[in-house]
Design a protein around this motif. Structure first.
Motif, mmCIF file in Angstrom:
data_model
loop_
_atom_site.group_PDB
_atom_site.id
_atom_site.type_symbol
_atom_site.label_atom_id
_atom_site.label_comp_id
_atom_site.label_asym_id
_atom_site.label_seq_id
_atom_site.Cartn_x
_atom_site.Cartn_y
_atom_site.Cartn_z
ATOM 1 N N GLU A 154 -34.868 7.318 -23.666
ATOM 2 C CA GLU A 154 -35.389 6.532 -23.186
ATOM 3 C C GLU A 154 -34.220 5.271 -22.398
ATOM 4 O O GLU A 154 -34.319 5.274 -21.151
ATOM 5 N N ALA A 155 -33.808 4.360 -23.237
ATOM 6 C CA ALA A 155 -33.189 3.477 -22.737
ATOM 7 C C ALA A 155 -31.971 3.613 -23.833
ATOM 8 O O ALA A 155 -32.519 3.325 -25.065
ATOM 9 N N GLU A 160 -24.983 1.934 -27.653
ATOM 10 C CA GLU A 160 -24.960 2.189 -27.013
ATOM 11 C C GLU A 160 -24.820 1.213 -25.683
ATOM 12 O O GLU A 160 -23.598 1.368 -25.207
ATOM 13 N N PRO A 212 -24.280 7.482 -24.170
ATOM 14 C CA PRO A 212 -26.062 7.365 -24.618
ATOM 15 C C PRO A 212 -25.693 8.044 -25.988
ATOM 16 O O PRO A 212 -24.617 9.229 -26.340
ATOM 17 N N PHE A 213 -26.543 7.968 -26.491
ATOM 18 C CA PHE A 213 -26.845 8.708 -28.133
ATOM 19 C C PHE A 213 -25.758 7.869 -29.139
ATOM 20 O O PHE A 213 -25.533 9.065 -29.434
ATOM 21 N N ASN A 242 -30.548 9.395 -20.250
ATOM 22 C CA ASN A 242 -31.143 8.390 -20.096
ATOM 23 C C ASN A 242 -31.957 7.955 -18.778
ATOM 24 O O ASN A 242 -31.725 8.119 -17.840
ATOM 25 N N HIS A 254 -39.429 11.498 -29.938
ATOM 26 C CA HIS A 254 -37.767 10.768 -29.537
ATOM 27 C C HIS A 254 -37.107 10.399 -31.323
ATOM 28 O O HIS A 254 -37.752 10.275 -32.097
HETATM 29 N N1 URA Z 1 -32.241 5.536 -27.665
HETATM 30 C C1 URA Z 1 -32.717 6.247 -26.064
HETATM 31 O O1 URA Z 1 -33.550 6.613 -25.777
HETATM 32 N N2 URA Z 1 -31.357 6.326 -25.367
HETATM 33 C C2 URA Z 1 -30.469 5.694 -26.449
HETATM 34 O O2 URA Z 1 -29.165 6.489 -25.136
HETATM 35 C C3 URA Z 1 -29.892 5.417 -27.444
HETATM 36 C C4 URA Z 1 -31.086 5.284 -28.066
#
Ligand code: URA
Length: 232
Positions: free
Chosen positions: A88-89, A94, A100-101, A127, A206
């Motif tokens: 998502e974001a 991050e 990311p993640f 993302n 998610h």
């Molecule tokens: N959640 C997300 O959607 N993306 C990330 O990079 C981290 C947490």
């Protein structure tokens, strides 16, 4: 001879002239990172590379999320990945690290990737929006659509065989359901496969949701198995 092959030969001659007997580590990866792909965007053909896209993302100020970010979070992983994950974001961690993640949800995603038989570097993770929304709120429709050109370009360049969307935001964006993101729950959509530009898209929960609802992990594992079947 194609322009790309000429470029590669030029580069090889350059390394030879510098006296290299072996190719530097990551040589192929850096070549691929600059892989030139012709992309049809807004009806026009443009030549794109992932590094060029990442540069654009890094200096993007198209929406107000750019004002509050610490670091832009570009996609990462293999440019030749067969499997792409779209979240998502970026969250707080991050945003701090610019990757990311990498937080708790990221650890769960990494576990899933490894359980599927891959290393994290072998897949591509990105993302829907590349900057952290304040107070971890959901990204707004406008922010999502302004960032969508970047995601489209990433998908065209990496050209994965299968995409797994993590949560409803990425899912609805690829389904083209602009303006309806709040309408349907991911729990109703997962278990189905749809196509984005002929690429099968497998929606799942998610990882942040799975941290709170551990009993649904086995449903995500079912979705992962569907992705593996399609990769074969
Ligand atoms: N959640 C997300 O959607 N993306 C990330 O990079 C981290 C947490």
């Amino acid at each position: 001879m194609g322009r790309e092959i000429e470029n590669i030969l030029d580069l090889l001659n350059f390394y030879k002239a510098l006296g290299f007997k072996e190719l530097p580590k990551n040589f192929l990866e850096s070549l691929l990172r600059n892989k030139i792909t012709e992309i049809e965007l807004n009806g026009e053909k443009e030549k794109k590379t992932l590094s060029a896209i990442n540069e654009k993302i890094s200096s993007c100020t198209k929406c107000s999320l750019s004002k509050g970010r610490t670091k832009v979070v570009c996609g990462e992983g293999s440019i030749t990945a067969k499997l792409m994950f779209i979240g998502e974001a970026p969250g707080v961690e991050e945003d701090r690290e610019g990757r990311p993640f990498v937080g708790e949800a990221g650890k769960l995603l990494t576990n899933l990737i490894e359980k599927m038989g891959f290393k994290r570097q072998q897949v591509y993770i990105t993302n829907t929006v590349k900057c952290h929304p304040p107070d971890n709120r959901d990204p707004l429709e406008e922010e999502i659509s302004l960032c969508f050109d970047y995601l489209k370009e990433e998908i065209e360049i990496v050209s994965p065989k299968v995409i797994i969307t993590l949560g409803k935001v990425a899912t609805y964006v690829l389904m083209g359901m602009k303006g309806k993101i709040k309408d349907i729950a991911i729990s109703k959509i997962r278990g189905n496969v749809f196509f984005y530009n002929n690429i099968p898209v497998i929606p799942t929960f998610h990882p942040a949701y799975l941290l709170r609802n551990r009993k649904d992990k086995w449903l995500t594992w079912e979705d992962a198995q569907e992705a593996l079947r399609r990769l074969k």
